[in-house]
Design a protein around this motif. Structure first.
Motif, PDB file in Angstrom:
ATOM      1  N   UNK A  44       0.837  -1.198   0.000  1.00 48.13           N
ATOM      2  CA  UNK A  44       0.000   0.000   0.000  1.00 48.13           C
ATOM      3  C   UNK A  44       0.874   1.251   0.000  1.00 48.13           C
ATOM      4  N   UNK A  45       1.905   1.252   0.851  1.00 51.34           N
ATOM      5  CA  UNK A  45       2.807   2.410   0.910  1.00 51.34           C
ATOM      6  C   UNK A  45       3.528   2.581  -0.427  1.00 51.34           C
ATOM      7  N   UNK A  46       3.937   1.475  -1.037  1.00 50.61           N
ATOM      8  CA  UNK A  46       4.624   1.535  -2.330  1.00 50.61           C
ATOM      9  C   UNK A  46       3.711   2.093  -3.418  1.00 50.61           C
ATOM     10  N   UNK A  47       2.473   1.664  -3.454  1.00 52.53           N
ATOM     11  CA  UNK A  47       1.516   2.176  -4.442  1.00 52.53           C
ATOM     12  C   UNK A  47       1.286   3.667  -4.229  1.00 52.53           C
ATOM     13  N   UNK A  48       1.143   4.088  -2.990  1.00 49.96           N
ATOM     14  CA  UNK A  48       0.944   5.511  -2.696  1.00 49.96           C
ATOM     15  C   UNK A  48       2.183   6.309  -3.074  1.00 49.96           C
ATOM     16  N   UNK A  49       3.375   5.766  -2.795  1.00 55.03           N
ATOM     17  CA  UNK A  49       4.623   6.461  -3.152  1.00 55.03           C
ATOM     18  C   UNK A  49       4.754   6.587  -4.664  1.00 55.03           C
ATOM     19  N   UNK A  50       4.416   5.536  -5.395  1.00 54.54           N
ATOM     20  CA  UNK A  50       4.466   5.598  -6.863  1.00 54.54           C
ATOM     21  C   UNK A  50       3.466   6.630  -7.379  1.00 54.54           C
ATOM     22  N   UNK A  51       2.282   6.655  -6.804  1.00 54.83           N
ATOM     23  CA  UNK A  51       1.271   7.636  -7.204  1.00 54.83           C
ATOM     24  C   UNK A  51       1.773   9.061  -6.983  1.00 54.83           C
ATOM     25  N   UNK A  52       2.318   9.330  -5.799  1.00 54.07           N
ATOM     26  CA  UNK A  52       2.833  10.671  -5.537  1.00 54.07           C
ATOM     27  C   UNK A  52       4.045  10.997  -6.400  1.00 54.07           C
ATOM     28  N   UNK A  53       4.879  10.000  -6.693  1.00 58.00           N
ATOM     29  CA  UNK A  53       6.020  10.215  -7.583  1.00 58.00           C
ATOM     30  C   UNK A  53       5.562  10.597  -8.983  1.00 58.00           C
ATOM     31  N   UNK A  54       4.572   9.880  -9.497  1.00 57.46           N
ATOM     32  CA  UNK A  54       4.020  10.214 -10.810  1.00 57.46           C
ATOM     33  C   UNK A  54       3.383  11.600 -10.800  1.00 57.46           C
ATOM     34  N   UNK A  55       2.662  11.889  -9.746  1.00 58.67           N
ATOM     35  CA  UNK A  55       2.027  13.204  -9.626  1.00 58.67           C
ATOM     36  C   UNK A  55       3.077  14.316  -9.593  1.00 58.67           C
ATOM     37  N   UNK A  56       4.157  14.111  -8.844  1.00 57.66           N
ATOM     38  CA  UNK A  56       5.225  15.110  -8.760  1.00 57.66           C
ATOM     39  C   UNK A  56       5.924  15.263 -10.106  1.00 57.66           C
TER      40      UNK A  56
END
Length: 158
Positions: A44-56
């Motif tokens: 879950x943390x990895x998916x959220x981190x990837x999402x925020x990375x893509x957003x950034x």
């Protein structure tokens, strides 16, 4: 029932002692081991981190696009100004090099006047008397070159 449950009861027929009822529930939160729970949380943390990375990265890309668009607009503005200045200089140069304006400048600024055909004087020379002396072959050769040069120059006279 919504969840699977099995009830186990133990009854002692003697009746003197009562044993508690035990209830076993299959699944649920307590059914996962610690490793599975950690893996699920890490995922879950990895998916959220990837999402925020893509957003950034999208936000950074849009910021760079906006910056480059501004630089392109500035370059287009400079190009338009340079083309306008070039057109102005070309027009000015055409006006300056125009024969009428050159004549006007010569008359006004330099005080020159256009030549009148009556001011031209042509001088014609009649055949001249020439005294020749006897010469060697070298002198004859140079005399021939001199005669050819003079006749060539004479052909340029009007």
């Amino acid at each position: 029932m919504a969840s699977t449950a099995a009830e186990i009861s133990t009854n002692n027929h003697s009746g003197s002692s009562r044993t508690p009822r035990v209830r076993v529930v299959k699944g649920g939160r307590y059914g996962l081991s610690k490793a599975r729970q950690f893996a699920r949380t890490a995922g879950t943390v990895l998916v959220i981190a990837i999402f925020f990375g893509l957003f950034a990265s999208i936000v950074a890309s849009q910021a760079r696009i906006t910056q480059l668009s501004g630089e392109i607009d500035d370059a287009k503005s400079e190009l338009t100004n340079a083309q306008s200045y070039n057109d102005y200089l070309s027009t000015t140069m055409d006006q300056i090099t125009n024969s009428t304006s050159v004549q006007q400048e010569a008359e006004d600024r330099l005080g020159l006047v256009k030549m009148d055909p009556s001011q031209v004087t042509y001088v014609r020379l009649e055949n001249e008397s020439v005294i020749e002396r006897a010469a060697g072959t070298a002198d004859k050769f140079f005399a021939g070159i001199k005669t050819a040069a003079l006749s060539l120059l004479g052909s340029f006279d009007p």
